[in-house]
Scaffold this motif. Structure first.
Motif, PDB file in Angstrom:
ATOM      1  N   VAL A 154      -8.257   5.451   0.997  1.00 52.65           N
ATOM      2  CA  VAL A 154      -6.955   4.803   1.130  1.00 52.65           C
ATOM      3  C   VAL A 154      -6.501   4.868   2.583  1.00 52.65           C
ATOM      4  N   GLU A 158      -5.985   1.703   5.240  1.00 53.64           N
ATOM      5  CA  GLU A 158      -4.683   1.470   5.855  1.00 53.64           C
ATOM      6  C   GLU A 158      -4.746   1.623   7.377  1.00 53.64           C
ATOM      7  N   GLU A 164      -4.186  -3.051   3.543  1.00 52.93           N
ATOM      8  CA  GLU A 164      -3.585  -2.083   2.622  1.00 52.93           C
ATOM      9  C   GLU A 164      -3.783  -2.560   1.196  1.00 52.93           C
ATOM     10  N   GLU A 165      -5.020  -2.533   0.785  1.00 54.00           N
ATOM     11  CA  GLU A 165      -5.333  -3.014  -0.556  1.00 54.00           C
ATOM     12  C   GLU A 165      -5.752  -1.881  -1.479  1.00 54.00           C
ATOM     13  N   LEU A 166      -6.014  -0.716  -0.892  1.00 56.26           N
ATOM     14  CA  LEU A 166      -6.341   0.437  -1.723  1.00 56.26           C
ATOM     15  C   LEU A 166      -5.111   1.316  -1.834  1.00 56.26           C
ATOM     16  N   GLY A 167      -4.960   1.943  -2.988  1.00 50.13           N
ATOM     17  CA  GLY A 167      -3.822   2.822  -3.137  1.00 50.13           C
ATOM     18  C   GLY A 167      -4.044   3.809  -4.267  1.00 50.13           C
ATOM     19  N   THR A 168      -3.123   4.784  -4.341  1.00 53.24           N
ATOM     20  CA  THR A 168      -3.190   5.744  -5.436  1.00 53.24           C
ATOM     21  C   THR A 168      -2.089   5.386  -6.411  1.00 53.24           C
ATOM     22  N   THR A 178      -7.216   2.805  -6.712  1.00 56.20           N
ATOM     23  CA  THR A 178      -7.595   1.477  -7.172  1.00 56.20           C
ATOM     24  C   THR A 178      -7.344   0.459  -6.067  1.00 56.20           C
ATOM     25  N   TYR A 180      -5.818  -3.235  -5.193  1.00 49.02           N
ATOM     26  CA  TYR A 180      -4.718  -3.985  -5.777  1.00 49.02           C
ATOM     27  C   TYR A 180      -5.249  -5.091  -6.669  1.00 49.02           C
ATOM     28  N   LEU A 181      -4.844  -5.075  -7.909  1.00 54.00           N
ATOM     29  CA  LEU A 181      -5.238  -6.063  -8.914  1.00 54.00           C
ATOM     30  C   LEU A 181      -6.746  -6.144  -9.094  1.00 54.00           C
TER      31      LEU A 181
END
Lengths: 671, 223
Positions: A154, A158, A164-168, A178, A180-181
């Motif tokens: 992540v 970033e 910024e497409e990965l996140g917790t 995951t 995003y979508l």
């Protein structure tokens, strides 16, 4: 400069260091999962616990603890060991015991550290947590049940990649990483997250279930898919390259590699030219080497000095040096490498190079991009530009609007803007201490741009004591080497065509316009059956970058050496030996019998090439170039994933192009 | 619960229904006021109040419980100039944001230790008797039951939070009475259901008795 003791060893570390860095300075190994030198500190894995005095009487995470004067750190006490064992036990609670089927097995941080800190057995009797599979695109294979939530991926997405497409998402035990979508990552650096992953949660999809690390032989090599000269290891098993991973070189690629570098290698085993071919009655017929070379030699004898050579994008300096020697021996000086048709003056090397340096551009405080998309033309230069922006640099751009992952002030598309910058932009450059301009190859193709840019450099004093802010962004690995070898004619490809060569050598050159050379007898010396091979009269199969030792000069002029990882397939030979054999048939044998002798001759001709890993000197001199550019620049890279014969042959790259750039959805086969 | 379940965020119906979400005139003003609380360049700090505002607007628009469909989260992210992933992370982290539709009354029963000891089992029994089901919308869109961890009113345990109000000191009958009142469309008075003032001791004060009547200086009595 705080001075502290680690296990009784006194160390002095730079201001702003962490206790973890101090421990490393003292030679102590600190286990870690979330901490990474090139990413922000997260402090969430808790594996790097140490005892620190003064401080609370409990172990502390050394990665997030600033080193201070007079601290006493213990890394070897029973408390520390037990604390780390406790952390490890918690990490392993939900981690599946599937190492035998995990790609990370054998190169896994968790596996390695479990040897030192793990219990022999689990005391956890509940069910393990399971996490749904995620989809992150054609390059990243996921097994999120293995994830230990270190968030390195992540943070990389970033901070470095700028997407910024990965996140917790969710929290506590349900926390998961995951995209995003569940969409494919739209980064050309996405492969790095799999390298960063300390466990087997993120793996390289093209390398999925391919091999074990201990089966591989690694050869240090240089990447040729762009002009950055990324330092890589080419790993081979038996006779096949199975993966390419970056080597650390802080001056060039830090420890990243672009996705094309990593995954285009499956193109090395498709569409290969593995035997000589000769066109007879309009059709290519397979022949043996002796016959093919005899045909070429005969045509060359008939052509006398009317022989030309065009070097391709992926060539090493040795191949060009050998080809140049061959052409010289028949009295020709028709050699060129600028396939797009540049006719910019080549006498001043510095005016065609990335003078600030890849690492140096981070220091620039005002940057003007002209007709370039560094994100695609040199992804690892773009990460440096992103760093520069993060530390307060301003980026302006003339040209086609693209997403560069950092804020850019777009001035417009017309190149004439270079000569008439808006007042506030000019003001910014006048006030800058390290101003820089980056010219794309699409821009320098428009007549007058180079001259205008040199005027710009002069007006704003871009070249000053200790700083050269004039940069041209080459897109091909061969470009700077060719320029140093003088593998160019003043008028470029147009002049070559105007001289009507009877024999035309295409040295892995597939991108040029062949129409002007319609009458020539075309000899394709290369490794892939691509555009050049399709029109060739004779095909002489040669080695790809992985199959020959070679010298490459990157866009900043750094000379680097690549080693042979495997041997060329079938009857294909190393390029230089082809020219050597031809010269024999022509009766003027070239004065080298081995690759080493060729290298020695090349070094004698261009001594700067002998200084490995150093930037070849290029004193600043301003060549005479026409000015007054106008019109739009066409970006040289129109599809990041398909730029050259190898990547066009790569199914992985074709899929990336279709899915990431053209939005196709791909059906995933059930595993 | 291995994988917290969410609505299929990309379901075409949800995209079609909520893709055009925008602030009402009133909420636009409120949003601007919330964003103005933070220094320029830090407007992303407003993500939590704005998500809450959006959830309330969704509640109004659907005349039921508020929740956050994916397009609404994306709208808030756009408003704040942040990547949708970052807003989605926030929305999934806090239980106050509902990622699935809920009934008009979200009945959140506390089941943590103090409430459990004081009889939250009876409260659940009352909910069950009324026909409420955990995580499901019942009574024609009226109720959704949820078991939550401590909602911070332990002195009045057992506690139930219905939307923005706490109902405290509950037992089986009083829980049922509140649910029935809600079903009838009434708004039962929030707070203690036994009539005690806030969280004062039951049966009157046991210490500082004099203070209950008037201000009293105890210092002379300290020995």
């Amino acid at each position: 400069m705080p001075k502290l003791t680690v296990d009784g060893i006194e160390v002095e570390v730079p201001n702003g260091s962490t206790v973890l860095q101090a421990c490393e300075a003292a030679g102590k190994e600190i286990p870690r999962f979330c901490y990474h030198e090139r990413l922000a500190i997260a402090g969430n894995c808790r594996m790097c616990l140490v005892e620190a005095k003064p401080g609370p009487p409990k172990p502390q995470a050394s990665c997030a603890l600033p080193a201070a004067d007079g601290q006493e750190i213990r890394t070897d006490t029973l408390t520390v060991k037990k604390a780390r064992e406790g952390v490890m036990e918690f990490l392993l609670i939900n981690h599946p015991l599937d190492c035998p089927i995990c790609d990370q097995g054998g190169q896994c941080d968790l596996q390695d550290l479990a040897v030192g800190y793990g219990r022999g057995m689990s005391r956890f009797e509940e069910n393990k947590r399971a996490v749904n599979e995620k989809y992150m695109g054609p390059l990243i294979a996921t097994a999120m049940t293995r994830c230990i939530q270190c968030t390195r991926c992540v943070r990389f997405a970033e901070e470095v990649a700028g997407v910024e497409e990965l996140g917790t998402v969710f929290r506590g035990e349900n926390m998961q990483i995951t995209a995003y979508l569940d969409a494919a990552l739209t980064s050309e650096l996405s492969g790095n997250v799999a390298d960063l992953c300390p466990v087997g949660a993120l793996n390289h999809k093209p390398y999925h279930f391919e091999s074990r690390p201990w089966e591989l032989r690694r050869a240090p090599a240089i990447d040729v898919f762009d002009a950055v000269g990324t330092n890589i290891h080419l790993s081979s098993r038996a006779r096949q390259i199975v993966r390419a991973i970056p080597r650390i070189n802080d001056d060039v690629n830090e420890e990243w590699a672009a996705d094309k570098t990593r995954y285009a290698i499956d193109g090395l085993y498709r569409n290969r030219l593995d035997r000589p071919w000769v066109r007879r009655e309009g059709k290519l017929q397979p022949v043996d080497w002796a016959e093919a070379l005899a045909v070429v030699a005969e045509r060359m004898r008939a052509a006398n000095a009317s022989v030309a050579a065009v070097a391709g994008a992926l060539l090493d300096a040795e191949t060009m040096a050998a080809a140049k020697s061959l052409l010289r021996s028949v009295g020709s000086d028709l050699y060129e490498h600028r396939q797009a048709g540049h006719a910019t003056p080549t006498d001043g090397l510095a005016a065609l190079r990335f003078n600030s340096g890849i690492a140096g551009i981070e220091e620039a405080d005002a940057i003007l991009l002209v007709g370039t998309n560094p994100r695609w033309e040199a992804p690892l230069v773009n990460t440096r530009l992103r760093k520069a922006v993060k530390t307060g640099s301003t980026v302006f751009a003339i040209g086609e609007r693209v997403d560069l992952t950092y804020p850019v002030t777009w001035l417009g598309e017309d190149l004439s803007l270079l000569g008439r910058l808006p007042a506030e932009v000019a003001e910014r450059f006048r006030g800058a201490s390290k101003p820089a301009v980056i010219l794309g190859e699409g821009a320098t193709l428009v007549e007058g741009t180079l001259g205008d840019a040199l005027d710009f450099a002069n007006t704003f004093n871009l070249v000053r004591e200790g700083w050269n802010g004039f940069n041209v962004l080459s897109t091909t690995a061969s470009a700077q080497g060719a320029l140093m070898l003088g593998f160019a004619v003043p008028g470029g490809l147009a002049e070559l065509a105007a001289r009507r060569p009877e024999v035309l050598f295409l040295l892995g050159a597939d991108e040029l316009e062949l129409q002007p050379f319609a009458g020539a007898f075309t000899v394709y010396v290369g490794h892939h059956g691509d555009r050049g091979a399709r029109v060739a009269d004779v095909i002489l199969p040669s080695a790809s970058y992985a199959e020959k030792p070679g010298t490459y000069v990157n866009l900043e002029g750094r000379v680097q050496i690549s080693e042979r990882a495997v041997f060329p397939p079938g009857d294909a030979r190393e390029d230089w030996s082809i020219f050597r054999a031809l010269s024999d048939l022509l009766g003027t044998p070239l004065p080298f019998d081995t690759h080493d002798q060729l290298r020695a001759r090349m070094y004698a001709e261009v001594p700067a090439l002998a200084r490995i890993n150093a930037v070849a000197p290029a004193p600043w001199s301003v060549p005479v170039a026409p000015t007054g550019a106008s019109g739009r620049a066409t970006l040289p890279v129109q599809d990041f994933y398909l730029t050259d014969p190898i990547s066009r042959a790569s199914p992985t790259m074709r899929r990336c192009s279709a899915e990431i750039l053209h939005g196709q959805t791909m059906a995933e086969a059930a595993e | 619960m291995a994988d917290a379940s969410v609505n299929d965020p990309n379901h075409p119906d949800i995209r079609a229904r909520w893709g055009g979400f925008a602030w009402t005139a009133e909420n636009r003003e409120r949003a601007a006021a919330i964003i103005a609380r933070y220094p320029p360049g830090r407007q992303q700090s407003a993500v939590m109040p704005l998500l809450d505002l959006a959830q309330r607007q969704v509640a109004e628009e659907t005349a039921s419980g508020g929740w956050l469909p994916m397009p609404v989260i994306e709208y808030v992210a756009r408003e704040l100039g942040m990547p949708p992933m970052r807003a989605y992370e926030v929305a999934t982290f806090y239980t106050m944001f509902n990622l699935q539709p809920v009934g008009r009354y979200l009945v959140q029963v506390c089941g943590t230790t103090p409430c459990m000891l004081q009889g939250s089992d009876d409260v659940f029994a009352a909910c069950k008797a009324k026909g409420l089901k955990k995580g499901e919308i019942t009574h024609g869109g009226l109720f959704t039951l949820a078991e939550v961890e401590c909602i911070g009113a332990c002195a009045n345990a057992p506690v139930v939070q219905v939307n923005d109000d706490n109902y405290e000191d509950l037992d089986f009958d009083r829980t049922l009475a509140i649910l029935n009142a809600l079903e009838r469309g009434e708004s039962p008075a929030p707070g203690s259901s036994t009539g005690r003032q806030t969280s004062c001791p039951e049966g009157g004060p046991t210490t500082l008795r004099t203070m209950a009547v008037e201000n009293h200086d105890y210092r002379g009595e300290w020995a």
